[in-house]
Design a protein around this motif. Structure first.
Motif, short mmCIF file in Angstrom:
data_model
loop_
_atom_site.label_atom_id
_atom_site.label_comp_id
_atom_site.label_asym_id
_atom_site.label_seq_id
_atom_site.Cartn_x
_atom_site.Cartn_y
_atom_site.Cartn_z
N GLU A 1 -4.12 1.80 9.71
CA GLU A 1 -4.18 0.38 9.34
C GLU A 1 -2.99 -0.40 9.89
O GLU A 1 -3.11 -1.58 10.22
CB GLU A 1 -4.27 0.25 7.82
CG GLU A 1 -5.60 0.77 7.26
CD GLU A 1 -5.73 0.61 5.77
OE1 GLU A 1 -4.82 0.01 5.15
OE2 GLU A 1 -6.74 1.07 5.20
N ALA B 1 0.81 -1.22 0.00
CA ALA B 1 0.00 0.00 0.00
C ALA B 1 0.85 1.27 0.00
O ALA B 1 0.29 2.37 -0.16
CB ALA B 1 -0.93 0.00 1.22
N GLU C 1 -4.50 7.29 7.38
CA GLU C 1 -5.15 5.99 7.30
C GLU C 1 -4.14 4.86 7.20
O GLU C 1 -4.36 3.77 7.74
CB GLU C 1 -6.11 5.94 6.12
CG GLU C 1 -6.82 4.62 5.90
CD GLU C 1 -7.63 4.15 7.10
OE1 GLU C 1 -7.92 2.95 7.18
OE2 GLU C 1 -7.96 4.99 7.96
N TRP C 2 -3.01 5.08 6.52
CA TRP C 2 -1.98 4.03 6.44
C TRP C 2 -1.45 3.72 7.83
O TRP C 2 -1.30 2.55 8.20
CB TRP C 2 -0.83 4.46 5.52
CG TRP C 2 0.13 3.36 5.22
CD1 TRP C 2 0.08 2.47 4.17
CD2 TRP C 2 1.29 3.00 5.99
NE1 TRP C 2 1.14 1.59 4.24
CE2 TRP C 2 1.90 1.89 5.34
CE3 TRP C 2 1.87 3.50 7.14
CZ2 TRP C 2 3.04 1.29 5.83
CZ3 TRP C 2 3.02 2.89 7.64
CH2 TRP C 2 3.60 1.79 6.99
N LEU D 1 -5.94 5.96 0.10
CA LEU D 1 -6.76 5.47 1.21
C LEU D 1 -7.74 6.56 1.66
O LEU D 1 -7.42 7.74 1.65
CB LEU D 1 -5.87 5.07 2.38
CG LEU D 1 -4.89 3.90 2.10
CD1 LEU D 1 -3.82 3.83 3.17
CD2 LEU D 1 -5.65 2.58 2.01
N SER E 1 -8.57 1.85 -3.43
CA SER E 1 -7.68 2.64 -2.59
C SER E 1 -6.20 2.44 -2.92
O SER E 1 -5.44 3.40 -3.03
CB SER E 1 -7.91 2.30 -1.11
OG SER E 1 -9.24 2.57 -0.73
N ASN F 1 -4.77 10.12 3.46
CA ASN F 1 -4.09 8.94 2.95
C ASN F 1 -3.02 8.46 3.93
O ASN F 1 -2.97 7.29 4.31
CB ASN F 1 -3.46 9.28 1.59
CG ASN F 1 -3.06 8.03 0.81
OD1 ASN F 1 -3.38 6.91 1.19
ND2 ASN F 1 -2.37 8.23 -0.30
#
Length: 417
Positions: free
Chosen positions: A114, A95, A110-111, A301, A325, A107
């Motif tokens: 996650e 990703a 959110e990485w 994302l 995404s 973006n």
């Protein structure tokens, strides 16, 4: 000294003094009983109240628990966790290109989010079980689910008494699919009665009945299908893992599939073009159109939080959400993550790994018709996976020479190390 400083602060800014006092209390609590913070991350997955509009209470507690887990975890036995962590890293690395090609705040945030949901959850689950606290942590989660189930049943009963028909249940901060997903996970765990969750047999029967009532009250077809998949995994595994109840999942197959197909057919035959079935078809098509903007690496994302596209929805399908995404590259990493984790849990001693594999499969099946990256629900399956490995390492560490019943466990450790 700290008390004096707070007293002085209170004379000038009472509100700030309250925040500082609470912060000091929380820090003291954390330093004195850090393991309790880690264990609380499991029932906290049920608390989805937003903090600051982007993350939830469960996210915040999980992040703190991850830091505590890193401090508390012992290197001994961590080799068994290595393949699980590498599976998660495979997706996160896949990703990464979208962060470079689509530089915007949501973006990047959110990485990181996650990363905590996957790697942090694995470490938290492992630490909980490695220290012998899995029954307490999972028990608190099941107890919370029982409370949600009772509330759902009561709400459905009141609605039926008023409108004379079954209606989906929505509780404060909890959508029907969230309710169903939470209760389905608890049902799989209690039904499987793994080695890392001690629950008396009679109590498990009562718990299963209440949870089943809550799932039915939620009217969440996605959760029912996920539950069915999890029960089939438990039922088709060894008798030692299924605790002599191997047919429950098979017996539930026909009514659950019949109910789901009947409801879907009814919605597709309806003149209402805005029901959930037609709405999902529209979202699937729009998700594919957005993916075509960047097939290899995706558009970023949480793209639905931005103004870059007219669409403002989170795709209700795991693969389409990941595909749009992070593109094909990210989707390969995502599927590889699930495949590796399920495979390693399957190779683990069945009394430890079977329920973990069932929970991961159940969540994956539900996400074929629902949102995947949801706070709490996106972390719980990885917490359970970590618990399976941590419990196995914890129990095996007390054995000087494993007996023949542990041979499969020994073979697993030799494989992953």
């Amino acid at each position: 000294m700290v008390a004096a400083a707070i007293g002085v602060l209170a004379t000038s800014d009472t509100r700030l003094a309250w925040f500082v006092s609470i912060g000091v209390l929380a820090l003291s609590f954390f330093l004195s009983t850090p393991m309790l913070i880690v264990a609380m991350a499991v029932p906290a997955t049920l608390v989805l109240t937003r903090v600051g509009g982007f993350v939830s209470v469960s996210d915040v507690i999980l992040a703190v628990a991850t830091i505590a887990a890193v401090v508390l975890v012992r290197p001994k036995g961590m080799s068994a966790m290595r393949p699980f962590c590498w599976a998660g890293i495979a997706y996160l690395v896949a990703a990464l290109p979208t962060l470079i090609l689509n530089p915007y705040q949501e973006n990047t945030v959110e990485w990181v989010h996650e990363f905590v949901l996957v790697i942090g959850s694995l470490l938290v689950g492992f630490t909980i079980a490695r220290t012998g606290k899995s029954s307490y942590a999972i028990g608190a989660y099941v107890l919370g689910c029982l409370g949600i189930a009772v509330a759902a049943i009561a709400t459905a009963a009141v609605a039926f008494a008023i409108h004379h028909e079954l209606e989906p249940v929505y509780l404060p901060e909890l959508h029907k699919n969230l309710i169903g997903g939470m209760l389905a996970t608890a049902f799989v765990i209690v039904h499987g009665r793994p080695a890392w969750f001690a629950i008396p047999r009679n109590l498990s029967y009562f718990t299963l009945v209440v949870l089943a009532g809550g799932i039915f009250a939620s009217q969440s077809r996605q959760s029912m299908l996920g539950l069915l998949a999890g029960l089939l995994i438990v039922g088709l595994r060894r008798r030692a893992a299924s605790r002599r109840r191997p047919l429950l999942g098979i017996l539930l197959t026909i009514p659950v599939l019949g109910y789901s197909i009947s409801m879907l057919s009814s919605q597709l035959a309806s003149d209402n073009q805005f029901n959930s079935a037609y709405q999902r078809l529209d979202w699937f098509e729009e998700s594919l159109n957005i993916w075509h903007e960047s097939p290899a690496f995706g558009v970023g994302l949480r793209w639905w939080y931005t103004d870059r596209f007219a669409a403002r929805f989170q795709p209700p399908n795991a693969e389409l959400e990941v595909l749009s995404s992070v593109g094909i590259v990210g989707l390969i990493g995502f599927l590889l993550m699930f495949a590796l984790v399920i495979w390693y849990l399957w190779r683990l001693d069945p009394t430890y790994g079977t329920v973990g594999a069932a929970v991961v499969v159940a969540r994956f099946v539900q996400a074929q018709f629902d949102l995947y990256w949801v706070a709490g629900q996106a972390s719980l399956l990885w917490i359970v996976a970590g618990v399976c490995v941590g419990a196995f390492v914890h129990d095996r560490s007390g054995l000087e020479q494993p007996d023949s019943s542990r041979q499969l466990s020994v073979n697993y450790v030799r494989t992953v190390t």
